[in-house]
Design a protein around this motif. Structure first.
Motif, PDB file in Angstrom:
ATOM      1  N   PHE A 256      -5.342  -6.391   0.897  1.00  0.00           N
ATOM      2  CA  PHE A 256      -4.289  -5.579   0.277  1.00  0.00           C
ATOM      3  C   PHE A 256      -4.122  -5.831  -1.217  1.00  0.00           C
ATOM      4  CE2 PHE A 256      -2.978  -6.292   4.775  1.00  0.00           C
ATOM      5  CZ  PHE A 256      -3.254  -5.011   5.231  1.00  0.00           C
ATOM      6  N   ILE A 257      -5.112  -6.452  -1.841  1.00  0.00           N
ATOM      7  CA  ILE A 257      -5.008  -6.767  -3.262  1.00  0.00           C
ATOM      8  C   ILE A 257      -4.972  -5.508  -4.130  1.00  0.00           C
ATOM      9  CG2 ILE A 257      -7.514  -6.957  -3.658  1.00  0.00           C
ATOM     10  CD1 ILE A 257      -6.832  -9.389  -5.479  1.00  0.00           C
ATOM     11  N   TYR A 258      -5.487  -4.389  -3.599  1.00  0.00           N
ATOM     12  CA  TYR A 258      -5.498  -3.150  -4.382  1.00  0.00           C
ATOM     13  C   TYR A 258      -4.301  -2.244  -4.078  1.00  0.00           C
ATOM     14  CZ  TYR A 258     -10.387  -4.555  -4.904  1.00  0.00           C
ATOM     15  OH  TYR A 258     -11.544  -5.251  -5.155  1.00  0.00           O
ATOM     16  N   ALA A 259      -3.363  -2.703  -3.265  1.00  0.00           N
ATOM     17  CA  ALA A 259      -2.239  -1.849  -2.879  1.00  0.00           C
ATOM     18  C   ALA A 259      -1.372  -1.489  -4.086  1.00  0.00           C
ATOM     19  CB  ALA A 259      -1.399  -2.530  -1.805  1.00  0.00           C
ATOM     20  N   ILE A 260      -0.984  -2.482  -4.870  1.00  0.00           N
ATOM     21  CA  ILE A 260      -0.126  -2.211  -6.027  1.00  0.00           C
ATOM     22  C   ILE A 260      -0.880  -1.419  -7.096  1.00  0.00           C
ATOM     23  CG2 ILE A 260       1.363  -3.230  -7.801  1.00  0.00           C
ATOM     24  CD1 ILE A 260       1.832  -5.587  -5.914  1.00  0.00           C
ATOM     25  N   PRO A 261      -2.143  -1.757  -7.434  1.00  0.00           N
ATOM     26  CA  PRO A 261      -2.854  -0.905  -8.388  1.00  0.00           C
ATOM     27  C   PRO A 261      -3.082   0.517  -7.870  1.00  0.00           C
ATOM     28  CG  PRO A 261      -4.295  -2.654  -7.562  1.00  0.00           C
ATOM     29  CD  PRO A 261      -2.894  -3.000  -7.170  1.00  0.00           C
TER      30      PRO A 261
ATOM     31  N   ALA B 248       7.883   4.565  -9.942  1.00  0.00           N
ATOM     32  CA  ALA B 248       8.647   3.404  -9.475  1.00  0.00           C
ATOM     33  C   ALA B 248       8.776   3.361  -7.956  1.00  0.00           C
ATOM     34  CB  ALA B 248      10.027   3.399 -10.125  1.00  0.00           C
ATOM     35  N   GLY B 249       9.076   4.492  -7.342  1.00  0.00           N
ATOM     36  CA  GLY B 249       9.247   4.512  -5.888  1.00  0.00           C
ATOM     37  C   GLY B 249       7.993   4.073  -5.158  1.00  0.00           C
ATOM     38  N   ASN B 250       6.858   4.631  -5.550  1.00  0.00           N
ATOM     39  CA  ASN B 250       5.589   4.277  -4.903  1.00  0.00           C
ATOM     40  C   ASN B 250       5.221   2.818  -5.156  1.00  0.00           C
ATOM     41  OD1 ASN B 250       5.140   6.829  -3.808  1.00  0.00           O
ATOM     42  ND2 ASN B 250       4.123   7.570  -5.645  1.00  0.00           N
ATOM     43  N   ILE B 251       5.461   2.346  -6.391  1.00  0.00           N
ATOM     44  CA  ILE B 251       5.141   0.951  -6.710  1.00  0.00           C
ATOM     45  C   ILE B 251       5.985   0.006  -5.863  1.00  0.00           C
ATOM     46  CG2 ILE B 251       5.202  -0.820  -8.507  1.00  0.00           C
ATOM     47  CD1 ILE B 251       4.588   1.378 -10.551  1.00  0.00           C
ATOM     48  N   LEU B 252       7.275   0.282  -5.746  1.00  0.00           N
ATOM     49  CA  LEU B 252       8.161  -0.595  -4.978  1.00  0.00           C
ATOM     50  C   LEU B 252       7.786  -0.609  -3.502  1.00  0.00           C
ATOM     51  CD1 LEU B 252      11.600   0.163  -6.657  1.00  0.00           C
ATOM     52  CD2 LEU B 252      10.328  -1.986  -6.737  1.00  0.00           C
ATOM     53  N   ILE B 253       7.431   0.550  -2.954  1.00  0.00           N
ATOM     54  CA  ILE B 253       7.004   0.591  -1.550  1.00  0.00           C
ATOM     55  C   ILE B 253       5.726  -0.227  -1.364  1.00  0.00           C
ATOM     56  CG2 ILE B 253       6.125   2.090   0.283  1.00  0.00           C
ATOM     57  CD1 ILE B 253       8.010   4.261  -0.769  1.00  0.00           C
TER      58      ILE B 253
ATOM     59  N   GLY C 284      -3.527   4.433  -9.578  1.00  0.00           N
ATOM     60  CA  GLY C 284      -4.118   5.581  -8.899  1.00  0.00           C
ATOM     61  C   GLY C 284      -3.135   6.666  -8.516  1.00  0.00           C
ATOM     62  N   GLY C 285      -1.833   6.354  -8.561  1.00  0.00           N
ATOM     63  CA  GLY C 285      -0.850   7.354  -8.172  1.00  0.00           C
ATOM     64  C   GLY C 285      -0.814   7.629  -6.678  1.00  0.00           C
ATOM     65  N   THR C 286      -1.336   6.705  -5.887  1.00  0.00           N
ATOM     66  CA  THR C 286      -1.327   6.859  -4.437  1.00  0.00           C
ATOM     67  C   THR C 286       0.098   6.703  -3.912  1.00  0.00           C
ATOM     68  OG1 THR C 286      -3.531   5.858  -4.347  1.00  0.00           O
ATOM     69  CG2 THR C 286      -2.299   5.962  -2.277  1.00  0.00           C
ATOM     70  N   PRO C 287       0.530   7.554  -2.987  1.00  0.00           N
ATOM     71  CA  PRO C 287       1.857   7.374  -2.391  1.00  0.00           C
ATOM     72  C   PRO C 287       2.014   5.967  -1.826  1.00  0.00           C
ATOM     73  CG  PRO C 287       0.946   9.489  -1.761  1.00  0.00           C
ATOM     74  CD  PRO C 287      -0.158   8.752  -2.478  1.00  0.00           C
ATOM     75  N   GLY C 288       3.213   5.402  -1.983  1.00  0.00           N
ATOM     76  CA  GLY C 288       3.426   4.008  -1.606  1.00  0.00           C
ATOM     77  C   GLY C 288       3.018   3.689  -0.188  1.00  0.00           C
ATOM     78  N   GLY C 289       3.339   4.590   0.755  1.00  0.00           N
ATOM     79  CA  GLY C 289       3.008   4.341   2.140  1.00  0.00           C
ATOM     80  C   GLY C 289       1.516   4.340   2.418  1.00  0.00           C
ATOM     81  N   ALA C 290       0.731   5.006   1.581  1.00  0.00           N
ATOM     82  CA  ALA C 290      -0.719   5.089   1.775  1.00  0.00           C
ATOM     83  C   ALA C 290      -1.464   4.037   0.970  1.00  0.00           C
ATOM     84  CB  ALA C 290      -1.218   6.480   1.391  1.00  0.00           C
ATOM     85  N   SER C 291      -0.772   3.313   0.099  1.00  0.00           N
ATOM     86  CA  SER C 291      -1.448   2.376  -0.798  1.00  0.00           C
ATOM     87  C   SER C 291      -2.090   1.215  -0.046  1.00  0.00           C
ATOM     88  CB  SER C 291      -0.455   1.839  -1.839  1.00  0.00           C
ATOM     89  OG  SER C 291       0.605   1.139  -1.214  1.00  0.00           O
ATOM     90  N   LEU C 292      -1.471   0.780   1.037  1.00  0.00           N
ATOM     91  CA  LEU C 292      -2.027  -0.343   1.807  1.00  0.00           C
ATOM     92  C   LEU C 292      -3.334   0.072   2.481  1.00  0.00           C
ATOM     93  CD1 LEU C 292       1.337  -1.509   3.324  1.00  0.00           C
ATOM     94  CD2 LEU C 292       0.011  -2.733   1.598  1.00  0.00           C
ATOM     95  N   SER C 293      -3.351   1.282   3.047  1.00  0.00           N
ATOM     96  CA  SER C 293      -4.575   1.792   3.656  1.00  0.00           C
ATOM     97  C   SER C 293      -5.659   1.997   2.608  1.00  0.00           C
ATOM     98  CB  SER C 293      -4.290   3.104   4.380  1.00  0.00           C
ATOM     99  OG  SER C 293      -5.477   3.673   4.887  1.00  0.00           O
TER     100      SER C 293
END
Length: 231
Positions: free
Chosen positions: A138-143, A97-102, A148-157
């Motif tokens: 950024f269409i892949y940020a939330i997936p 949840a935390g990573n998804i919300l970020i 993928g379990g990517t940390p929220g702050g790194a999902s945009l990159s």
């Protein structure tokens, strides 16, 4: 670099959708809650001239984003196993949840910034173009956060890197998603024949249907770009 353009998945998603209607349940719940929040917000902030309605609107967008994350987890499971479990998707989304919300907040902020910068030009077309470019990036940020379990702050990159690896496939994905969204959430609602509240409930269902399909195709495309084969 090999270009991965899987046009067949947009058709294959339809029978998969029919077997996994649970994918639309999270955004449907979010849409119904949004209706209640909007009514409550109008009443609650009436004394202040509606000054807090913007806060309600932001809360609704974040809620939709999280619901979309749950649908993405469900959709990924559906592609892998033919059928997916909604309780399993919900449990997985709670852990992330935390990573998804970020990721959701970052996605909303950057797409808003792109549209705002475009609007400063005085042209709605420039605003739309920059908004679409931000969506492509950024269409892949939330997936990335949800699947993928990517940390929220790194999902945009991570999203930007995936889009740059496969720009054409990502552009097609954005176009299809926008077509589905506009067709069901913009044009179709204009023809709803019910009363005001009936139209809002039917509109919530159309929104959920659109987001369910979008979750399926985005999850599949992200899985392909992340080099995670389906079986």
């Amino acid at each position: 670099m090999t270009t991965k353009v899987d046009l067949a998945m947009y058709v294959q998603a339809l029978p998969l959708y029919a077997r996994n209607l649970g994918v639309l349940f999270p955004p449907l719940v979010a849409a119904l809650i949004a209706i209640a929040l909007n009514y409550a917000g109008v009443w609650f902030f009436a004394a202040s001239g509606g000054a807090g309605i913007g806060l309600v609107a932001l809360l609704v967008k974040i809620m939709y984003g999280f619901a979309f994350g749950v649908s993405l987890i469900f959709a990924d499971d559906a592609w892998r196993h033919g059928r997916a479990s909604l309780p399993s998707a919900w449990n997985d989304s709670r852990r992330k949840a935390g990573n998804i919300l970020i990721a959701v907040i970052g996605f909303l902020f950057l797409t808003w910034v792109a549209r705002y910068i475009g609007s400063m030009s005085g042209s709605s077309y420039v605003a739309l173009a920059l908004g679409a470019l931000a969506l492509w990036a950024f269409i892949y940020a939330i997936p990335a956060a949800a699947i993928g379990g990517t940390p929220g702050g790194a999902s945009l990159s991570a999203s930007l890197q995936a889009a740059r690896r496969q720009p054409l496939a990502t552009a097609i994905l954005v176009i299809i998603c926008l077509i589905v969204w506009v067709a069901l959430n913009v044009y179709a609602v204009q023809w709803l024949p019910f009363s005001d509240i009936g139209n809002e409930i039917a509109g919530a269902l159309l929104t959920a249907i659109a987001l369910g399909y979008i979750a399926l195709v985005v999850a599949k495309q992200y899985g392909d770009l992340a080099f995670r084969p389906y079986w």
